[in-house]
Scaffold this motif. Sequence first.
Motif, PDB file in Angstrom:
ATOM      1  N   ASP A   1       1.754  37.757 -17.074  1.00  7.49           N
ATOM      2  CA  ASP A   1       2.631  38.100 -15.959  1.00  7.49           C
ATOM      3  C   ASP A   1       1.899  38.929 -14.911  1.00  7.49           C
ATOM      4  OD1 ASP A   1       5.240  37.892 -14.794  1.00  7.49           O
ATOM      5  OD2 ASP A   1       5.552  40.004 -15.247  1.00  7.49           O
ATOM      6  N   VAL A   2       1.021  39.835 -15.362  1.00  4.29           N
ATOM      7  CA  VAL A   2       0.189  40.601 -14.425  1.00  4.29           C
ATOM      8  C   VAL A   2      -0.637  39.647 -13.566  1.00  4.29           C
ATOM      9  CG1 VAL A   2      -1.817  42.141 -14.285  1.00  4.29           C
ATOM     10  CG2 VAL A   2       0.096  42.705 -15.806  1.00  4.29           C
ATOM     11  N   HIS A   3      -1.206  38.640 -14.208  1.00  7.75           N
ATOM     12  CA  HIS A   3      -2.037  37.663 -13.496  1.00  7.75           C
ATOM     13  C   HIS A   3      -1.201  36.819 -12.540  1.00  7.75           C
ATOM     14  CE1 HIS A   3      -4.954  34.624 -12.596  1.00  7.75           C
ATOM     15  NE2 HIS A   3      -4.364  33.703 -13.346  1.00  7.75           N
ATOM     16  N   ALA A   4      -0.072  36.282 -13.020  1.00  8.91           N
ATOM     17  CA  ALA A   4       0.743  35.379 -12.204  1.00  8.91           C
ATOM     18  C   ALA A   4       1.383  36.092 -11.019  1.00  8.91           C
ATOM     19  CB  ALA A   4       1.827  34.738 -13.081  1.00  8.91           C
ATOM     20  N   SER A   5       1.795  37.348 -11.229  1.00 12.00           N
ATOM     21  CA  SER A   5       2.509  38.074 -10.175  1.00 12.00           C
ATOM     22  C   SER A   5       1.577  38.755  -9.174  1.00 12.00           C
ATOM     23  CB  SER A   5       3.413  39.144 -10.807  1.00 12.00           C
ATOM     24  OG  SER A   5       2.633  40.168 -11.415  1.00 12.00           O
TER      25      SER A   5
END
Length: 367
Positions: A100-104
Amino acid sequence: MSNDFKIIAYYLPQFHPFPENDEWWGKGFTEWTNVGKAKPLFHGHNQPKVPADLGYYDLRIPSVREEQARLAKEAGVYGFCYWHYWFGNGKQLLNEIIDDVHASGKPNFPFCLGWANESWKAKQWRKDGSGDVLLEEQVYGGVDEYRRHFDYVLDLFKDPRYIRVDGKPFFLIYKPQNFPKIEEFMDYWNKWIKEEGIADKVFFVGNLDDEGDYQKYIHMGFDALTLGRFLKVDYKFAHANTFKKKLWGWIRKISPFPTFTSYKDLLEYSFLENFESKEDMIPFIIPNWDHTPRSGKRGEVLLGSNPQSFYEHVLKVLKGVSKKKNKIVMLKSWNEWGEGNYMEPDLKYGKKYILALKKALNSFSAK
Protein backbone atom coordinates in the motif's frame (compact mmCIF):
# COMPACT_ATOMS: atom_id res chain seq x y z
CA MET A 1 21.68 18.60 10.41
CA SER A 2 24.28 16.77 8.38
CA ASN A 3 22.89 14.98 5.35
CA ASP A 4 25.90 12.65 5.21
CA PHE A 5 24.59 10.17 7.78
CA LYS A 6 21.89 7.79 6.65
CA ILE A 7 20.08 6.27 9.61
CA ILE A 8 17.97 3.37 8.31
CA ALA A 9 15.46 2.06 10.86
CA TYR A 10 14.10 -1.48 10.87
CA TYR A 11 10.31 -1.37 10.62
CA LEU A 12 7.96 -4.14 11.76
CA PRO A 13 4.70 -4.37 9.72
CA GLN A 14 3.03 -6.68 12.29
CA PHE A 15 0.52 -4.22 13.75
CA HIS A 16 -2.65 -5.22 11.94
CA PRO A 17 -4.81 -8.37 11.90
CA PHE A 18 -4.40 -10.93 9.12
CA PRO A 19 -5.88 -14.40 8.55
CA GLU A 20 -2.85 -16.50 9.53
CA ASN A 21 -2.51 -14.75 12.88
CA ASP A 22 -6.22 -15.26 13.49
CA GLU A 23 -5.77 -18.97 12.78
CA TRP A 24 -2.64 -19.42 14.90
CA TRP A 25 -3.29 -17.14 17.85
CA GLY A 26 -6.98 -16.19 17.85
CA LYS A 27 -9.17 -13.62 16.17
CA GLY A 28 -7.69 -10.12 16.07
CA PHE A 29 -4.21 -11.04 17.31
CA THR A 30 -1.48 -8.52 16.51
CA GLU A 31 1.85 -7.66 18.11
CA TRP A 32 -0.08 -5.35 20.44
CA THR A 33 -1.58 -8.43 22.11
CA ASN A 34 1.82 -9.41 23.53
CA VAL A 35 2.73 -5.80 24.34
CA GLY A 36 -0.47 -5.11 26.27
CA LYS A 37 -0.45 -8.27 28.40
CA ALA A 38 3.22 -7.99 29.48
CA LYS A 39 3.89 -7.90 33.22
CA PRO A 40 6.91 -6.78 35.28
CA LEU A 41 9.13 -9.76 36.18
CA PHE A 42 11.42 -8.08 38.70
CA HIS A 43 11.54 -4.94 40.82
CA GLY A 44 11.72 -1.85 38.63
CA HIS A 45 10.91 -3.75 35.44
CA ASN A 46 9.19 -1.26 33.11
CA GLN A 47 6.31 -3.39 31.77
CA PRO A 48 3.93 -3.09 30.10
CA LYS A 49 5.27 -0.47 27.72
CA VAL A 50 2.43 1.79 26.63
CA PRO A 51 2.46 3.80 23.38
CA ALA A 52 1.77 7.51 23.72
CA ASP A 53 1.35 9.76 20.67
CA LEU A 54 0.35 7.05 18.19
CA GLY A 55 -1.58 4.82 20.58
CA TYR A 56 -2.23 1.14 19.80
CA TYR A 57 -2.31 1.81 16.07
CA ASP A 58 -3.42 -0.23 13.08
CA LEU A 59 -0.91 0.02 10.23
CA ARG A 60 -3.64 -0.36 7.63
CA ILE A 61 -4.58 3.26 8.38
CA PRO A 62 -2.56 5.56 6.07
CA SER A 63 -2.57 8.49 8.49
CA VAL A 64 -0.74 6.33 11.06
CA ARG A 65 2.04 5.62 8.58
CA GLU A 66 2.24 9.32 7.70
CA GLU A 67 2.66 10.21 11.37
CA GLN A 68 5.35 7.54 11.80
CA ALA A 69 7.28 9.06 8.90
CA ARG A 70 6.87 12.56 10.35
CA LEU A 71 8.28 11.45 13.71
CA ALA A 72 11.12 9.59 11.98
CA LYS A 73 12.04 12.72 10.00
CA GLU A 74 11.98 14.71 13.22
CA ALA A 75 14.47 12.25 14.72
CA GLY A 76 16.76 12.47 11.70
CA VAL A 77 16.00 8.97 10.40
CA TYR A 78 16.73 8.72 6.67
CA GLY A 79 14.35 5.86 5.86
CA PHE A 80 12.64 2.65 6.95
CA CYS A 81 13.81 -0.91 6.27
CA TYR A 82 10.53 -2.85 6.13
CA TRP A 83 10.81 -6.47 7.21
CA HIS A 84 9.91 -8.62 4.22
CA TYR A 85 8.53 -12.15 4.72
CA TRP A 86 8.92 -14.25 1.57
CA PHE A 87 8.65 -17.91 2.52
CA GLY A 88 8.99 -19.45 -0.94
CA ASN A 89 6.60 -20.87 -3.52
CA GLY A 90 5.21 -17.37 -3.85
CA LYS A 91 4.05 -17.34 -0.21
CA GLN A 92 4.59 -14.15 1.71
CA LEU A 93 3.02 -12.48 4.76
CA LEU A 94 2.66 -8.93 6.07
CA ASN A 95 3.26 -7.45 2.61
CA GLU A 96 -0.02 -5.53 2.62
CA ILE A 97 1.61 -2.54 4.31
CA ILE A 98 4.56 -2.07 1.95
CA ASP A 99 2.33 -2.82 -1.03
CA ASP A 100 0.00 0.00 0.00
CA VAL A 101 2.92 2.35 0.71
CA HIS A 102 4.19 1.62 -2.80
CA ALA A 103 0.81 1.88 -4.57
CA SER A 104 -0.28 5.06 -2.79
CA GLY A 105 3.04 6.89 -2.93
CA LYS A 106 2.60 7.75 0.76
CA PRO A 107 4.30 8.47 3.01
CA ASN A 108 6.89 10.28 0.93
CA PHE A 109 9.74 8.73 2.86
CA PRO A 110 12.65 6.53 1.71
CA PHE A 111 12.35 2.78 2.24
CA CYS A 112 14.05 -0.54 1.51
CA LEU A 113 13.48 -4.21 2.33
CA GLY A 114 15.04 -6.56 4.86
CA TRP A 115 14.27 -10.19 4.04
CA ALA A 116 13.52 -11.99 7.32
CA ASN A 117 14.38 -15.37 5.81
CA GLU A 118 13.52 -17.76 8.60
CA SER A 119 10.62 -20.05 9.41
CA TRP A 120 7.88 -18.83 11.70
CA LYS A 121 7.36 -20.94 14.80
CA ALA A 122 5.26 -20.94 17.92
CA LYS A 123 8.31 -20.68 20.15
CA GLN A 124 8.88 -21.91 23.67
CA TRP A 125 12.07 -19.78 23.81
CA ARG A 126 14.33 -22.63 24.80
CA LYS A 127 17.87 -22.42 23.55
CA ASP A 128 17.68 -25.84 21.89
CA GLY A 129 14.34 -25.03 20.22
CA SER A 130 12.54 -27.89 21.96
CA GLY A 131 8.77 -27.59 21.99
CA ASP A 132 8.64 -25.12 19.10
CA VAL A 133 5.84 -25.69 16.58
CA LEU A 134 6.39 -24.87 12.90
CA LEU A 135 3.81 -22.41 11.56
CA GLU A 136 5.24 -21.33 8.21
CA GLU A 137 8.36 -22.91 6.75
CA GLN A 138 11.03 -20.91 4.97
CA VAL A 139 12.02 -22.64 1.71
CA TYR A 140 14.31 -21.37 -1.03
CA GLY A 141 13.66 -23.41 -4.18
CA GLY A 142 15.71 -22.83 -7.31
CA VAL A 143 15.94 -20.43 -10.22
CA ASP A 144 12.18 -20.26 -10.85
CA GLU A 145 11.61 -19.29 -7.23
CA TYR A 146 14.42 -16.72 -7.34
CA ARG A 147 12.75 -15.17 -10.38
CA ARG A 148 9.30 -15.07 -8.79
CA HIS A 149 10.75 -13.35 -5.75
CA PHE A 150 12.78 -10.96 -7.91
CA ASP A 151 9.76 -9.95 -9.98
CA TYR A 152 7.87 -8.96 -6.85
CA VAL A 153 10.78 -6.96 -5.41
CA LEU A 154 11.63 -5.40 -8.80
CA ASP A 155 8.45 -3.36 -8.71
CA LEU A 156 9.55 -1.89 -5.37
CA PHE A 157 13.10 -1.32 -6.62
CA LYS A 158 11.59 0.92 -9.30
CA ASP A 159 9.91 3.15 -6.71
CA PRO A 160 11.74 6.52 -6.61
CA ARG A 161 11.71 6.35 -2.78
CA TYR A 162 13.59 3.04 -2.71
CA ILE A 163 16.96 3.46 -0.92
CA ARG A 164 20.02 3.07 -3.11
CA VAL A 165 23.73 3.02 -2.35
CA ASP A 166 25.90 4.22 -5.22
CA GLY A 167 22.91 3.67 -7.49
CA LYS A 168 22.28 0.11 -6.30
CA PRO A 169 19.06 -0.81 -4.42
CA PHE A 170 19.69 -1.77 -0.80
CA PHE A 171 18.44 -5.29 0.07
CA LEU A 172 19.23 -6.83 3.45
CA ILE A 173 19.19 -10.57 4.15
CA TYR A 174 18.66 -11.35 7.83
CA LYS A 175 19.97 -14.94 7.95
CA PRO A 176 22.39 -15.47 5.06
CA GLN A 177 23.78 -18.54 6.83
CA ASN A 178 20.36 -20.24 6.47
CA PHE A 179 20.39 -20.02 2.67
CA PRO A 180 22.43 -22.93 1.20
CA LYS A 181 22.71 -21.36 -2.28
CA ILE A 182 22.97 -17.71 -1.34
CA GLU A 183 25.73 -17.01 -3.89
CA GLU A 184 23.63 -18.46 -6.72
CA PHE A 185 20.64 -16.40 -5.60
CA MET A 186 22.65 -13.15 -5.57
CA ASP A 187 24.25 -13.93 -8.94
CA TYR A 188 20.85 -14.34 -10.58
CA TRP A 189 19.40 -11.20 -9.01
CA ASN A 190 22.45 -9.19 -10.08
CA LYS A 191 22.14 -10.55 -13.61
CA TRP A 192 18.41 -9.79 -13.84
CA ILE A 193 18.55 -6.29 -12.40
CA LYS A 194 21.22 -5.38 -14.92
CA GLU A 195 19.12 -6.82 -17.74
CA GLU A 196 16.17 -4.74 -16.50
CA GLY A 197 18.31 -1.61 -16.73
CA ILE A 198 17.58 -0.67 -13.10
CA ALA A 199 21.14 -0.85 -11.77
CA ASP A 200 24.44 -2.62 -12.32
CA LYS A 201 23.67 -4.87 -9.34
CA VAL A 202 21.76 -5.10 -6.07
CA PHE A 203 23.45 -3.70 -2.95
CA PHE A 204 23.27 -6.88 -0.87
CA VAL A 205 23.67 -6.52 2.90
CA GLY A 206 23.99 -9.54 5.18
CA ASN A 207 23.19 -9.56 8.88
CA LEU A 208 25.63 -11.67 10.93
CA ASP A 209 25.53 -12.72 14.57
CA ASP A 210 29.23 -12.05 15.02
CA GLU A 211 32.27 -10.96 13.06
CA GLY A 212 33.79 -14.43 12.69
CA ASP A 213 32.31 -15.04 9.23
CA TYR A 214 33.00 -11.54 7.91
CA GLN A 215 35.50 -12.46 5.18
CA LYS A 216 33.50 -15.51 4.14
CA TYR A 217 30.39 -13.49 3.30
CA ILE A 218 32.26 -10.64 1.67
CA HIS A 219 33.90 -13.20 -0.62
CA MET A 220 30.45 -14.59 -1.40
CA GLY A 221 29.52 -11.26 -2.94
CA PHE A 222 27.84 -9.23 -0.20
CA ASP A 223 28.43 -5.51 -0.59
CA ALA A 224 28.23 -4.92 3.15
CA LEU A 225 27.56 -6.70 6.43
CA THR A 226 25.96 -5.58 9.64
CA LEU A 227 26.55 -7.31 12.96
CA GLY A 228 23.90 -8.27 15.50
CA ARG A 229 26.20 -8.71 18.46
CA PHE A 230 24.22 -6.40 20.76
CA LEU A 231 22.91 -9.25 22.91
CA LYS A 232 26.35 -10.76 23.07
CA VAL A 233 27.47 -8.23 25.56
CA ASP A 234 27.94 -11.40 27.33
CA TYR A 235 30.68 -10.60 24.73
CA LYS A 236 33.23 -10.76 27.50
CA PHE A 237 31.87 -14.22 28.34
CA ALA A 238 32.05 -15.32 24.70
CA HIS A 239 35.83 -15.20 25.01
CA ALA A 240 35.97 -16.56 28.55
CA ASN A 241 37.41 -19.93 29.42
CA THR A 242 35.25 -23.05 29.25
CA PHE A 243 34.51 -23.15 32.99
CA LYS A 244 33.19 -19.59 33.02
CA LYS A 245 31.06 -20.26 29.95
CA LYS A 246 29.53 -23.37 31.54
CA LEU A 247 28.95 -21.57 34.83
CA TRP A 248 27.26 -18.65 33.08
CA GLY A 249 25.09 -21.01 31.04
CA TRP A 250 24.04 -22.90 34.17
CA ILE A 251 23.14 -19.69 36.02
CA ARG A 252 21.05 -18.50 33.09
CA LYS A 253 19.26 -21.86 32.85
CA ILE A 254 18.09 -22.02 36.48
CA SER A 255 17.45 -18.31 37.02
CA PRO A 256 13.80 -17.34 37.61
CA PHE A 257 14.56 -13.99 35.95
CA PRO A 258 15.26 -12.92 32.37
CA THR A 259 18.85 -12.54 31.21
CA PHE A 260 20.12 -9.07 32.06
CA THR A 261 22.63 -7.21 29.92
CA SER A 262 24.08 -3.83 30.79
CA TYR A 263 23.44 -0.97 28.36
CA LYS A 264 26.74 0.49 29.60
CA ASP A 265 28.53 -2.64 28.37
CA LEU A 266 26.69 -2.34 25.08
CA LEU A 267 28.21 1.11 24.61
CA GLU A 268 31.67 -0.41 25.01
CA TYR A 269 31.09 -2.89 22.18
CA SER A 270 28.73 -0.84 19.98
CA PHE A 271 31.51 0.23 17.62
CA LEU A 272 34.64 -1.87 17.24
CA GLU A 273 37.20 0.04 15.21
CA ASN A 274 38.65 -3.06 13.57
CA PHE A 275 35.26 -3.99 12.07
CA GLU A 276 32.68 -1.22 11.82
CA SER A 277 35.24 1.27 10.50
CA LYS A 278 35.52 -0.80 7.30
CA GLU A 279 33.63 0.51 4.25
CA ASP A 280 31.83 -2.81 3.87
CA MET A 281 30.56 -2.87 7.47
CA ILE A 282 27.39 -1.13 8.69
CA PRO A 283 27.10 -0.50 12.45
CA PHE A 284 23.86 -0.28 14.39
CA ILE A 285 22.35 1.86 17.11
CA ILE A 286 19.75 0.52 19.54
CA PRO A 287 17.56 2.46 22.00
CA ASN A 288 16.58 -0.46 24.21
CA TRP A 289 15.69 -4.15 24.30
CA ASP A 290 13.27 -6.18 26.41
CA HIS A 291 12.00 -9.37 24.81
CA THR A 292 9.92 -10.50 27.78
CA PRO A 293 6.48 -9.60 26.30
CA ARG A 294 7.11 -12.49 23.89
CA SER A 295 9.36 -14.80 25.87
CA GLY A 296 8.72 -14.19 29.57
CA LYS A 297 11.56 -15.14 31.91
CA ARG A 298 13.47 -16.67 28.99
CA GLY A 299 13.80 -13.22 27.49
CA GLU A 300 16.75 -10.82 27.27
CA VAL A 301 16.61 -7.38 28.90
CA LEU A 302 18.96 -4.43 28.46
CA LEU A 303 19.29 -2.63 31.77
CA GLY A 304 20.17 1.02 32.16
CA SER A 305 18.98 2.41 28.86
CA ASN A 306 17.64 5.95 28.91
CA PRO A 307 17.60 8.82 26.40
CA GLN A 308 20.93 10.20 27.67
CA SER A 309 22.74 6.86 27.39
CA PHE A 310 21.22 6.37 23.94
CA TYR A 311 22.52 9.82 22.94
CA GLU A 312 26.05 8.82 24.03
CA HIS A 313 25.73 5.53 22.14
CA VAL A 314 24.68 7.34 18.95
CA LEU A 315 27.52 9.86 19.23
CA LYS A 316 30.07 7.06 19.50
CA VAL A 317 28.75 5.30 16.40
CA LEU A 318 28.46 8.50 14.37
CA LYS A 319 32.05 9.37 15.21
CA GLY A 320 33.10 5.92 14.08
CA VAL A 321 31.45 6.20 10.65
CA SER A 322 32.17 9.88 10.07
CA LYS A 323 35.17 9.26 7.82
CA LYS A 324 33.54 6.56 5.73
CA LYS A 325 32.23 7.13 2.21
CA ASN A 326 28.78 5.66 2.90
CA LYS A 327 27.79 6.75 6.38
CA ILE A 328 25.00 4.23 6.82
CA VAL A 329 23.85 3.23 10.30
CA MET A 330 21.09 0.72 11.03
CA LEU A 331 18.66 1.71 13.79
CA LYS A 332 17.31 -1.33 15.60
CA SER A 333 14.40 -0.55 15.57
CA TRP A 334 11.63 1.95 14.86
CA ASN A 335 8.66 -0.01 16.23
CA GLU A 336 9.56 -3.44 17.65
CA TRP A 337 7.31 -2.94 20.67
CA GLY A 338 7.18 -6.64 21.55
CA GLU A 339 10.97 -6.55 21.97
CA GLY A 340 10.99 -3.26 23.88
CA ASN A 341 13.02 -2.04 20.93
CA TYR A 342 11.41 1.09 19.54
CA MET A 343 11.80 4.83 19.01
CA GLU A 344 8.13 5.76 18.98
CA PRO A 345 6.86 7.77 21.96
CA ASP A 346 5.72 5.89 25.06
CA LEU A 347 4.20 7.02 28.35
CA LYS A 348 7.50 6.87 30.27
CA TYR A 349 9.80 8.88 28.01
CA GLY A 350 7.53 10.50 25.45
CA LYS A 351 9.61 11.69 22.49
CA LYS A 352 12.91 11.79 24.39
CA TYR A 353 14.59 9.03 22.37
CA ILE A 354 13.57 10.80 19.16
CA LEU A 355 14.99 14.06 20.51
CA ALA A 356 18.17 12.28 21.66
CA LEU A 357 18.85 10.98 18.15
CA LYS A 358 18.14 14.41 16.68
CA LYS A 359 20.43 16.04 19.24
CA ALA A 360 23.27 13.61 18.47
CA LEU A 361 23.03 14.23 14.74
CA ASN A 362 22.83 17.99 15.25
CA SER A 363 25.69 18.14 17.74
CA PHE A 364 27.91 16.03 15.53
CA SER A 365 27.22 18.09 12.40
CA ALA A 366 27.95 21.26 14.40
CA LYS A 367 31.49 20.15 15.27
